[in-house]
Design an enzyme around this catalytic site. Structure first.
Site, PDB file in Angstrom:
ATOM      1  N   PHE A 102      -9.483   1.139 -79.658  1.00 39.10           N
ATOM      2  CA  PHE A 102      -8.913   2.449 -79.960  1.00 39.10           C
ATOM      3  C   PHE A 102      -7.409   2.511 -79.757  1.00 39.10           C
ATOM      4  O   PHE A 102      -6.735   3.362 -80.347  1.00 39.10           O
ATOM      5  CB  PHE A 102      -9.582   3.533 -79.090  1.00 39.10           C
ATOM      6  CG  PHE A 102      -9.163   3.510 -77.636  1.00 39.10           C
ATOM      7  CD1 PHE A 102      -7.986   4.108 -77.222  1.00 39.10           C
ATOM      8  CD2 PHE A 102      -9.954   2.900 -76.676  1.00 39.10           C
ATOM      9  CE1 PHE A 102      -7.595   4.091 -75.879  1.00 39.10           C
ATOM     10  CE2 PHE A 102      -9.576   2.869 -75.337  1.00 39.10           C
ATOM     11  CZ  PHE A 102      -8.392   3.473 -74.942  1.00 39.10           C
TER      12      PHE A 102
ATOM     13  N   LYS B 271     -14.902  -3.435 -88.232  1.00 43.29           N
ATOM     14  CA  LYS B 271     -15.545  -2.364 -87.479  1.00 43.29           C
ATOM     15  C   LYS B 271     -14.507  -1.812 -86.516  1.00 43.29           C
ATOM     16  O   LYS B 271     -14.276  -2.353 -85.445  1.00 43.29           O
ATOM     17  CB  LYS B 271     -16.757  -2.903 -86.715  1.00 43.29           C
ATOM     18  CG  LYS B 271     -17.857  -1.850 -86.407  1.00 43.29           C
ATOM     19  CD  LYS B 271     -17.407  -0.651 -85.605  1.00 43.29           C
ATOM     20  CE  LYS B 271     -17.196  -0.959 -84.141  1.00 43.29           C
ATOM     21  NZ  LYS B 271     -16.819   0.268 -83.358  1.00 43.29           N
TER      22      LYS B 271
ATOM     23  N   GLU C  15     -14.612   3.793 -82.952  1.00 37.03           N
ATOM     24  CA  GLU C  15     -15.154   5.074 -83.394  1.00 37.03           C
ATOM     25  C   GLU C  15     -14.364   6.263 -82.864  1.00 37.03           C
ATOM     26  O   GLU C  15     -14.566   7.398 -83.296  1.00 37.03           O
ATOM     27  CB  GLU C  15     -16.627   5.197 -82.956  1.00 37.03           C
ATOM     28  CG  GLU C  15     -16.869   5.318 -81.472  1.00 37.03           C
ATOM     29  CD  GLU C  15     -16.877   3.973 -80.732  1.00 37.03           C
ATOM     30  OE1 GLU C  15     -17.303   3.947 -79.564  1.00 37.03           O
ATOM     31  OE2 GLU C  15     -16.451   2.966 -81.336  1.00 37.03           O
TER      32      GLU C  15
ATOM     33  N   SER D 288     -11.847  -4.764 -74.012  1.00 35.92           N
ATOM     34  CA  SER D 288     -11.935  -5.001 -72.580  1.00 35.92           C
ATOM     35  C   SER D 288     -12.564  -6.358 -72.286  1.00 35.92           C
ATOM     36  O   SER D 288     -13.269  -6.931 -73.117  1.00 35.92           O
ATOM     37  CB  SER D 288     -12.764  -3.900 -71.907  1.00 35.92           C
ATOM     38  OG  SER D 288     -14.124  -4.011 -72.291  1.00 35.92           O
TER      39      SER D 288
ATOM     40  N   CYS E  73      -2.967  -3.266 -73.583  1.00 34.29           N
ATOM     41  CA  CYS E  73      -3.372  -4.449 -72.826  1.00 34.29           C
ATOM     42  C   CYS E  73      -2.153  -5.233 -72.354  1.00 34.29           C
ATOM     43  O   CYS E  73      -2.265  -6.089 -71.483  1.00 34.29           O
ATOM     44  CB  CYS E  73      -4.294  -5.340 -73.661  1.00 34.29           C
ATOM     45  SG  CYS E  73      -3.482  -6.151 -75.049  1.00 34.29           S
TER      46      CYS E  73
ATOM     47  N   GLU F 140      -8.341  -3.172 -64.070  1.00 34.52           N
ATOM     48  CA  GLU F 140      -7.512  -2.760 -65.197  1.00 34.52           C
ATOM     49  C   GLU F 140      -7.690  -1.255 -65.371  1.00 34.52           C
ATOM     50  O   GLU F 140      -8.754  -0.786 -65.766  1.00 34.52           O
ATOM     51  CB  GLU F 140      -7.917  -3.487 -66.481  1.00 34.52           C
ATOM     52  CG  GLU F 140      -7.034  -3.108 -67.662  1.00 34.52           C
ATOM     53  CD  GLU F 140      -7.487  -3.718 -68.984  1.00 34.52           C
ATOM     54  OE1 GLU F 140      -6.629  -3.939 -69.849  1.00 34.52           O
ATOM     55  OE2 GLU F 140      -8.700  -3.957 -69.140  1.00 34.52           O
TER      56      GLU F 140
END
Length: 497
Positions: free
Chosen positions: A149, A173, A176, A226, A281, A382
């Site tokens: 995202f 993909k 969402e 992640s 990240c 994290e």
């Protein structure tokens, strides 16, 4: 309410599964759209479209592919504001940050435009009498990408432009949580002339992810997200015989030596820790202050942190927007409270923050933690939010041991005026990307992005030369065109002579 659809065979396709996910405006906290979640059958339809398209696309000329990619680059440039606005509306990041995301994604499109050079192969002549050897790279077939995202346009563009330039077809993909940007990227690709089925987008959740990982016609999978999910992606993809690159999480350290320009270091710590609300990240989440500079450095960072302007991403005055969801905001805030309980000093507390007129938005102020114990959750985990931890060491040697003991190894940076110290650091630190007076060392498009240790699962980094190698397979061709005078039978083992 608007429904965000799939993109299959060069056109929008309504979802038929009956399952939908909410898409929020993080600045207001209201659901403004819904996204259709793909069923197994819908994923299969997208893969079938890609497989059918590969029959011709894989054999298409490099000239045809690059002509389309050049046109695609033009369209992205013309629509960059529109794409950035979609990102801001669904992710929440400020418009300038969203524009930067689009620009960095376009770097990979530009790299893909030069694929003719990257795929030119090698030739050795006369390796033996009248024998030549050539090395070429060919596409894999149908490949897929599963993207996060936090960069809904850039990370997909890290994947599919190179993949299709190499002759593959692609199934994407996206997340969402903010799916509209990727759909617009696919629409523009079709407008640029990309044939039907070469790029498909399936919206969805774990059902779609698992089907991609299991599908026998998907040859390779790229993932960014992640660490726990990256591990899952790698194991499941390999179980089904696929090539995989899975980029995971991070806990990036910024080492500041006593000779550093502290004003510059404080500015860059703010930029790297709190940009995009810390949902990167490659965000700096730990500053390591060496020697006696800790108080001065923390004071400078705190002064800047307190003056940041936080608000809706579409407000030009905003420097930082909201977080992606209410649940994530609350989780990030919990780390500030637990850090205090576990021995850290909370210098700036951003919890409980709200924006006038947007009280239901997913806003969180920035937090600065000092003297954070290495056992604290705020150091170990994290956080993926606007929380910056400061730890202190007496020496460079202690600092490098601390950084190298982290289970992650995505990116790191050193701030110093000493060239010898910087050179030593870049060789000794155990991380895949290193910055010298650069806090977020994300490589340009023709170098590859990727970390070490628990930040990468798979052998190859993303984009750059590694990306091209990932989306192709090598073939070596040995040829001999005999002289008509040659002949006879020889059962001996062939030798070079």
């Amino acid at each position: 309410m608007k429904t965000i659809t799939h993109w299959i065979d060069g056109k929008p396709v309504e979802g038929t599964s009956g399952r939908f996910g909410p898409v929020y405006n993080p600045a207001t906290g209201t659901q403004e759209k819904q996204v259709a979640f793909a069923s197994v059958d819908e994923v299969d339809t997208a893969v079938a479209s890609a497989r059918a398209a590969f029959e011709s696309w894989g054999e298409s000329s490099l000239a045809k592919r690059t002509a389309i990619l050049f046109k695609y680059r033009e369209l992205l440039d013309a629509h960059r504001d529109e794409i950035a606005a979609l990102i801001t509306a669904e992710h929440g990041k400020v418009h300038s940050d969203a524009l930067g995301e689009v620009a960095r994604g376009m770097e990979i499109v530009e790299l893909a435009c030069g694929i003719s050079v990257q795929l030119k192969g090698e030739l050795s002549t006369q390796v033996s009498t009248r024998v030549d050897v050539a090395s070429i790279r060919q596409p894999l077939g149908v490949v897929a990408g599963i993207t996060p995202f936090n960069f809904p346009a850039m990370v997909p563009m890290w994947m599919f432009p190179l993949a299709i330039a190499c002759g593959n077809t692609f199934v994407l993909k996206p997340s969402e949580k903010d799916p509209s940007a990727s759909l617009r990227l696919a629409e523009l690709a079709t407008e640029a002339g990309l044939p039907e089925g070469v790029l498909n987008v399936v919206q969805g959740d774990k059902t779609a992810v698992d089907r991609i990982l299991e599908h026998p016609d998907v040859e390779a999978v790229s993932f960014v997200g992640s660490t726990p999910i990256a591990k899952y992606i790698q194991l499941k993809a390999v179980e089904h015989g696929k090539r995989v690159q899975a980029l995971g999480g991070a806990k990036n350290h910024m080492l500041v030596l006593p000779d550093a320009d502290l004003e510059l270091a404080a500015d860059q710590a703010i930029n790297a820790a709190y940009g995009s609300a810390g949902e990167r990240c490659m965000a700096v989440s730990v500053v390591v202050a060496v020697g006696d500079i800790g108080d001065d450095l923390v004071g400078k960072i705190a002064e800047r942190a307190r003056n940041l302007k936080i608000g809706p991403g579409n407000d030009p005055a905003s420097e930082m927007g909201p977080l992606i969801t209410r649940e994530h905001r609350d989780k990030v805030a919990s780390y500030v409270a637990s850090a205090a309980e576990q021995g850290a000093e909370v210098v700036v507390d951003g919890t409980g923050f709200s924006v006038d007129g947007h009280e239901n938005g997913f806003f969180l102020g920035v937090s600065l933690l000092d003297r954070v114990p290495l056992t604290a959750d705020a150091y170990q985990d994290e956080i993926f939010g606007p929380v910056l931890a400061v730890v202190r060491t007496e020496t460079y040697e202690e600092a490098i041991r601390l950084i190298n003991s982290s289970r992650w190894g995505n990116g790191t940076a050193i701030f110093t005026r000493d060239g010898g110290a910087a050179r030593r650091f870049q060789l000794e630190v155990k991380a895949g990307m290193v910055g010298v007076n650069v806090p977020i060392p994300v490589p340009v498009g023709y170098h590859s992005f990727g970390g070490w240790k628990d930040s990468l699962f798979g052998d190859l980094h993303i984009y750059g030369n590694d990306g091209i190698a990932f989306y192709t397979q090598g073939k070596v061709i040995t040829t001999r065109w005999p002289d008509p005078a040659d002949g006879g039978i020889n059962l001996g083992f062939p030798s070079n002579s």
